[in-house]
Write a protein that holds these residues in place. Structure first.
Motif, PDB file in Angstrom:
ATOM      1  N   UNK A  55      45.437   7.322  53.763  1.00  0.00           N
ATOM      2  CA  UNK A  55      46.672   7.547  54.516  1.00  0.00           C
ATOM      3  C   UNK A  55      46.386   7.547  56.021  1.00  0.00           C
ATOM      4  N   UNK A  56      45.302   8.222  56.396  1.00  0.00           N
ATOM      5  CA  UNK A  56      44.940   8.308  57.812  1.00  0.00           C
ATOM      6  C   UNK A  56      44.577   6.937  58.373  1.00  0.00           C
ATOM      7  N   UNK A  57      43.830   6.147  57.592  1.00  0.00           N
ATOM      8  CA  UNK A  57      43.418   4.823  58.042  1.00  0.00           C
ATOM      9  C   UNK A  57      44.615   3.891  58.211  1.00  0.00           C
ATOM     10  N   UNK A  58      45.550   3.910  57.276  1.00  0.00           N
ATOM     11  CA  UNK A  58      46.734   3.046  57.386  1.00  0.00           C
ATOM     12  C   UNK A  58      47.579   3.457  58.581  1.00  0.00           C
ATOM     13  N   UNK A  59      47.690   4.726  58.817  1.00  0.00           N
ATOM     14  CA  UNK A  59      48.452   5.200  59.978  1.00  0.00           C
ATOM     15  C   UNK A  59      47.824   4.679  61.277  1.00  0.00           C
ATOM     16  N   UNK A  60      46.494   4.694  61.342  1.00  0.00           N
ATOM     17  CA  UNK A  60      45.803   4.165  62.520  1.00  0.00           C
ATOM     18  C   UNK A  60      46.042   2.662  62.655  1.00  0.00           C
ATOM     19  N   UNK A  61      45.943   1.936  61.537  1.00  0.00           N
ATOM     20  CA  UNK A  61      46.151   0.489  61.578  1.00  0.00           C
ATOM     21  C   UNK A  61      47.561   0.129  62.020  1.00  0.00           C
ATOM     22  N   UNK A  62      48.546   0.848  61.487  1.00  0.00           N
ATOM     23  CA  UNK A  62      49.937   0.558  61.838  1.00  0.00           C
ATOM     24  C   UNK A  62      50.174   0.818  63.322  1.00  0.00           C
ATOM     25  N   UNK A  63      49.622   1.907  63.833  1.00  0.00           N
ATOM     26  CA  UNK A  63      49.787   2.227  65.249  1.00  0.00           C
ATOM     27  C   UNK A  63      49.235   1.107  66.121  1.00  0.00           C
ATOM     28  N   UNK A  64      48.061   0.606  65.782  1.00  0.00           N
ATOM     29  CA  UNK A  64      47.453  -0.469  66.564  1.00  0.00           C
ATOM     30  C   UNK A  64      48.252  -1.765  66.443  1.00  0.00           C
ATOM     31  N   UNK A  65      48.709  -2.081  65.235  1.00  0.00           N
ATOM     32  CA  UNK A  65      49.472  -3.309  65.028  1.00  0.00           C
ATOM     33  C   UNK A  65      50.758  -3.305  65.835  1.00  0.00           C
ATOM     34  N   UNK A  66      51.453  -2.187  65.811  1.00  0.00           N
ATOM     35  CA  UNK A  66      52.724  -2.104  66.524  1.00  0.00           C
ATOM     36  C   UNK A  66      52.503  -2.253  68.025  1.00  0.00           C
ATOM     37  N   UNK A  67      51.437  -1.677  68.528  1.00  0.00           N
ATOM     38  CA  UNK A  67      51.154  -1.769  69.959  1.00  0.00           C
ATOM     39  C   UNK A  67      50.712  -3.176  70.368  1.00  0.00           C
ATOM     40  N   UNK A  68      49.983  -3.864  69.474  1.00  0.00           N
ATOM     41  CA  UNK A  68      49.473  -5.205  69.787  1.00  0.00           C
ATOM     42  C   UNK A  68      50.481  -6.314  69.529  1.00  0.00           C
ATOM     43  N   UNK A  69      51.407  -6.047  68.604  1.00  0.00           N
ATOM     44  CA  UNK A  69      52.392  -7.061  68.252  1.00  0.00           C
ATOM     45  C   UNK A  69      52.359  -7.379  66.772  1.00  0.00           C
ATOM     46  N   UNK A  70      53.531  -7.580  66.183  1.00  0.00           N
ATOM     47  CA  UNK A  70      53.677  -7.823  64.749  1.00  0.00           C
ATOM     48  C   UNK A  70      54.334  -9.180  64.548  1.00  0.00           C
TER      49      UNK A  70
END
Length: 395
Positions: free
Chosen positions: A67-82
């Motif tokens: 759960x923690x890892x996916x939350x980190x990945x989503x945060x980075x993806x949203x900031x970088x662009x989807x």
């Protein structure tokens, strides 16, 4: 690639990131995360089939580290662009029940609510039962009738025995009520015979939702002695479509009110799991109550500890709810039986008055909590409309 714009003051910013199951037009349901006014398709962005499913259960069962890892990945993806094809406007998708509910337990954890009902039902006795401050009182509900926000609720029928009537009759509930609650969803299961201590709460519980535990008070009043709620509660329990992860609630964690007498050792823990959550209840578009979760006597960690202390197994998808959330003031009461004091004090709704729910009435319950740096996060809402009784049972 597209960078998602999050409006200033959004309740669904990067510190929230709640999960839900959404369905775009002409496509299958899948897991998404809400960012501002958008839903991000996690199967498309993370390339993991666990998110291509119609419930969160498989993801929740993977445990806290995942759960923690996916939350980190989503945060980075949203900031970088989807990828633009993985982004959908929240008002253009259909939201589904986010979890395949395994078991459902409802508690009675508000001292204010329990005291008010005690005074209503037992005016000549102590309002709290002798066990109330020693354990979180609860009952086992019906998981098959847990429904997602937006699903209409049909007025239930059952036996009723009003005061002064010598025998019961049968028909639609005349005292249909709500209960504004918060619910907590188990992700990591346990085996039969295992227990979950209060300080292990966050290792097992995935997140929280808003709950409306509908109640037919007249049916309930006749049936509940000696074994408790049954038909008066089992016809519908509504939950919000977005599951706010526990990691988003760090800034909302507070102490519970002082618990006196001190609970038995299995209900004690070092971690704070009181929660500073504010709810709003709307009746036909008019705000009638603002229940404060911060005043709840028993914490969700204590509820789960009590649920499993006898060795009962917890399952992925278990839902346990807090019971009605009520504050000390009249405008903080989370059930209409309290708000109208058993129907004796009608509530003004626009140019009408109400005691209990009428056909066509619509109820919305929403909730927010503190986020980091003075922000707030949202749970969304649970909204439903009352339909007439079916099966020729209308009066």
């Amino acid at each position: 690639m597209t960078v998602l714009e999050i409006p200033a003051g959004s309740l669904f910013g990067l510190r929230n990131l709640p999960y839900g199951v959404f369905q775009p037009k002409d496509s299958a349901p899948r897991v998404g995360v809400r960012v501002g006014d958008w839903v991000v398709d996690l199967a498309a962005t993370l390339g993991d089939d666990v998110f291509a499913q119609s419930t969160l259960n498989a993801f929740m069962a993977q445990g806290r580290a995942r759960w923690t890892e996916v939350r980190r990945q989503v945060t980075e993806l949203v900031q970088d662009g989807v990828a633009e094809t993985a982004v959908f406007a929240v008002d253009e998708v259909t939201m589904h029940l986010p979890v395949a509910i395994a078991d459902y337990v409802d508690f009675y954890a508000s001292e204010n609510h329990a005291t008010n009902l005690g005074r209503l039902f037992r005016p000549d006795s102590e309002p709290l039962m002798p066990n109330w401050k020693h354990l979180p009182v609860g009952y086992h509900g019906r998981s098959s009738t847990v429904i997602v926000s937006g699903t209409d609720v049909v007025r239930p029928c059952g036996q009723r025995k009003p005061p002064g009537q010598s025998v019961p009759d049968f028909g639609p509930s005349r005292r249909l009520d709500i209960e504004a609650e918060m619910g907590f969803i188990v992700g990591v299961p346990t085996k039969l015979g295992e227990t979950i201590a209060p300080d292990r709460f966050a290792e097992h519980v995935f997140g929280a939702v808003v709950v409306n535990d509908w109640s037919a008070r007249d049916i309930q009043a006749w049936e509940y002695v000696p074994l408790g709620p049954f038909l008066g509660k089992s016809f519908a329990t509504s939950i919000s479509p977005w599951v706010v992860p526990l990691d988003a609630l760090e800034a909302a964690r507070i102490d519970t009110p002082t618990q006196d007498p001190e609970p038995l050792p299995y209900l004690r823990g070092e971690e704070k799991w009181g929660l500073d959550i504010d709810l709003v209840v709307e009746w036909n578009g008019h705000i009638v109550s603002r229940p404060p979760y911060s005043q709840m006597y028993w914490s969700p960690a204590q509820m789960l500890a009590h649920t499993t202390i006898n060795g009962a197994a917890a399952s992925t998808g278990d839902l346990f709810a807090s019971g009605t959330i009520s504050g000390r003031e009249k405008n903080e009461r989370g059930a209409f039986i309290e708000l109208t004091w058993g129907g004796k004090e009608p509530v003004t709704i626009g140019d009408q008055t109400r005691t209990f729910l009428e056909d066509g009435d619509e109820i919305s319950i929403s909730a927010t909590a503190p986020g980091v740096n003075g922000t707030r996060i949202g749970f969304g809402e649970v909204r439903s409309r009352i339909l007439p009784a079916t099966g020729g049972m209308q009066e």
